[in-house]
Design an enzyme around this catalytic site. Structure first.
Site, PDB file in Angstrom:
ATOM      1  N   ARG A 111       0.681  -1.363  -0.101  1.00 35.13           N
ATOM      2  CA  ARG A 111       0.180  -0.151  -0.126  1.00 35.13           C
ATOM      3  C   ARG A 111       0.890   1.467  -0.114  1.00 35.13           C
ATOM      4  NH1 ARG A 111      -5.317   1.223   3.319  1.00 35.13           N
ATOM      5  NH2 ARG A 111      -6.226   0.006   1.688  1.00 35.13           N
ATOM      6  N   HIS A 138      -7.020   1.497  -6.977  1.00 31.01           N
ATOM      7  CA  HIS A 138      -7.469   0.219  -5.240  1.00 31.01           C
ATOM      8  C   HIS A 138      -8.223  -0.946  -5.810  1.00 31.01           C
ATOM      9  CE1 HIS A 138      -7.933  -1.505  -1.598  1.00 31.01           C
ATOM     10  NE2 HIS A 138      -8.252  -0.354  -0.946  1.00 31.01           N
ATOM     11  N   GLN A 141     -10.181  -3.803  -4.089  1.00 26.80           N
ATOM     12  CA  GLN A 141     -11.138  -3.715  -3.257  1.00 26.80           C
ATOM     13  C   GLN A 141     -12.400  -4.118  -4.432  1.00 26.80           C
ATOM     14  OE1 GLN A 141     -12.178  -2.145  -0.097  1.00 26.80           O
ATOM     15  NE2 GLN A 141     -14.041  -2.188  -1.164  1.00 26.80           N
ATOM     16  N   ASP A 229     -16.792   7.417  -1.599  1.00 27.75           N
ATOM     17  CA  ASP A 229     -16.316   7.048  -1.165  1.00 27.75           C
ATOM     18  C   ASP A 229     -15.752   8.141  -0.627  1.00 27.75           C
ATOM     19  OD1 ASP A 229     -13.709   6.104   0.333  1.00 27.75           O
ATOM     20  OD2 ASP A 229     -12.787   5.570  -1.789  1.00 27.75           O
ATOM     21  N   CYS A 268     -16.702   1.402   0.386  1.00 29.60           N
ATOM     22  CA  CYS A 268     -15.087   0.706   0.885  1.00 29.60           C
ATOM     23  C   CYS A 268     -14.833   0.806   1.932  1.00 29.60           C
ATOM     24  CB  CYS A 268     -14.323   1.308   0.053  1.00 29.60           C
ATOM     25  SG  CYS A 268     -13.459   2.935  -0.323  1.00 29.60           S
ATOM     26  N   ARG A 296     -13.422  -8.831   0.994  1.00 30.51           N
ATOM     27  CA  ARG A 296     -12.206  -8.641   0.746  1.00 30.51           C
ATOM     28  C   ARG A 296     -11.184  -9.941   0.908  1.00 30.51           C
ATOM     29  NH1 ARG A 296     -10.060  -3.332   1.501  1.00 30.51           N
ATOM     30  NH2 ARG A 296      -8.773  -4.313   0.607  1.00 30.51           N
TER      31      ARG A 296
HETATM   32  N1   CP Z   1     -11.275  -0.715   2.545  1.00 27.42           N
HETATM   33  C1   CP Z   1     -10.591  -0.570   2.511  1.00 27.42           C
HETATM   34  O1   CP Z   1      -9.166  -0.321   1.584  1.00 27.42           O
HETATM   35  O2   CP Z   1      -9.953  -0.371   3.750  1.00 27.42           O
HETATM   36  P1   CP Z   1      -8.296  -0.309   4.847  1.00 27.42           P
HETATM   37  O3   CP Z   1      -8.374   1.212   4.660  1.00 27.42           O
HETATM   38  O4   CP Z   1      -8.534  -0.090   5.465  1.00 27.42           O
HETATM   39  O5   CP Z   1      -7.401  -1.822   3.987  1.00 27.42           O
HETATM   40  N1  NVA Z   2     -10.180   6.458  -0.907  1.00 23.78           N
HETATM   41  C1  NVA Z   2      -9.523   6.563   0.115  1.00 23.78           C
HETATM   42  C2  NVA Z   2      -9.294   4.032   0.521  1.00 23.78           C
HETATM   43  C3  NVA Z   2      -9.478   3.957   1.216  1.00 23.78           C
HETATM   44  C4  NVA Z   2     -10.101   2.303   1.254  1.00 23.78           C
HETATM   45  C5  NVA Z   2      -8.011   6.784   0.484  1.00 23.78           C
HETATM   46  O1  NVA Z   2      -7.476   6.008  -0.638  1.00 23.78           O
HETATM   47  O2  NVA Z   2      -8.185   6.633   1.852  1.00 23.78           O
END
Ligand code: CP
Ligand code: NVA
Length: 311
Positions: A111, A138, A141, A229, A268, A296
């Site tokens: 990540r 992502h 997701q 989101d 998400c 997930r």
């Molecule tokens: N939706 C998602 O990726 O959640 P987290 O940021 O908690 O991993």
């Molecule tokens: N769009 C959000 C998604 C988190 C899972 C972010 O990038 O923070």
């Protein structure tokens, strides 16, 4: 002769058949272990002896747990590293880190703040690399999201999905999915927060039925699925401007009335209740967000199997 590892960096890089394969495997494995303790391995333990490393440059709840428990269910093991605690945080290069980590584990999930870091890591890695969210996309997701839609409403074919809010990383992976599966995607964002035009045009060229508008009412009309989101993603620095621009795109009970009568709601998570979604919508009987979060695990297991050549 060595073959290059099978990375999972973006849905756009999959074939249509691979996308379907991943979804079918996720459904199948979920069905096969209904009611089992969550930490118990699947009957076939297909990744027995395999190890996954996870590197996080940003916070996570769902991604971390789903990969950790998913790997355990597949018979393998995993370890988690905060990037700041590794030598990456003291300047070791992405390239050198990738060379080393990939000598020690069988797959890596990252990540990252900057999508390019994941691409660079993958280029130097001897083992598959999985995008666990970047500033641009992502993909993990969206597999879980499509799986959830299919559980609640049957095959995704012909469905209309309305995205309201920020044209962000999660939105972009929906666009990529629309290239691979026959659903219609309508995106409503404030003018300055639309997904990048170049990517939308590329997706349309690749066959995606996707349209970007500014009117949330137009996007949601008759939709089978409504998705949103957070308005302020991790790494966004223009919070005040965002909080001024996004309120018309909030998913509340009134706007949900414009969707199809049996429309489901997805997010998400984490949600910012009272901003992009109201409590009433989050907690309504047609909110599928908790199944989406659970899925997930099942989706990530399919990704791991595919990356490691078991699918
Ligand atoms: N939706 C998602 O990726 O959640 P987290 O940021 O908690 O991993
Ligand atoms: N769009 C959000 C998604 C988190 C899972 C972010 O990038 O923070």
């Amino acid at each position: 002769m060595s073959t290059s590892p099978r990375h999972f960096l973006d849905i756009s890089a999959l074939s249509k058949a691979e996308m379907r394969l991943l979804l079918d495997e996720a459904h199948r494995r979920k069905d096969a272990r209904k009611g089992w303790p969550k930490g118990a391995p699947d009957a076939d333990r297909p990744l027995d002896g395999c190890a996954l490393a996870m590197i996080f440059q940003k916070n996570s709840t769902r991604t971390r747990i789903s990969f950790e428990i998913g790997m355990r269910q597949l018979g393998g093991s995993s370890l988690v590293m905060s990037a700041a605690d590794t030598q990456l945080g003291r300047g070791e290069t992405v390239h050198d880190t990738a060379r080393v980590v990939s000598r020690m584990v069988d797959a890596v999930m990252i990540r990252a703040n900057d999508h390019q870091d994941v691409v660079d890591f993958a280029a130097a890695s001897e083992v598959p690399v999985i995008n666990g969210l970047t500033d641009l996309s992502h993909p993990c997701q969206i597999l879980a999201d499509i799986m959830t839609i299919e559980e609640w409403r049957g095959p995704i074919d012909g469905k209309t999905i309305a995205w309201l809010g920020d044209g962000n990383n999660v939105c972009m992976s929906f666009v990529h999915a629309a290239e691979k599966l026959p659903f219609t995607l309508r995106i409503a964002t404030p003018p300055h927060y639309a997904p990048r035009r170049q990517e939308i045009e590329a997706a349309q060229k690749a066959g995606a039925q996707v349209r970007v508008v500014t009117d949330p009412q137009a996007a949601i009309a008759g939709a089978d699925v409504v998705v949103t989101d957070t308005w302020v993603s991790m790494g966004d620095t223009d919070k005040d401007a965002r909080l001024r621009a996004f309120p018309p795109y909030s998913v509340n009970e009134a706007i949900m009335q414009r969707a199809a009568p049996d429309a489901i709601f997805l997010h998400c998570l984490p949600a910012h209740r009272g901003e992009e979604v109201t409590d009433a919508v989050m907690d309504a009987p047609n909110s599928a967000v908790w199944d989406e979060a659970e899925n997930r695990i099942h989706a990530q297991k399919a990704v791991l199997l595919w990356c490691l050549g078991r699918l």
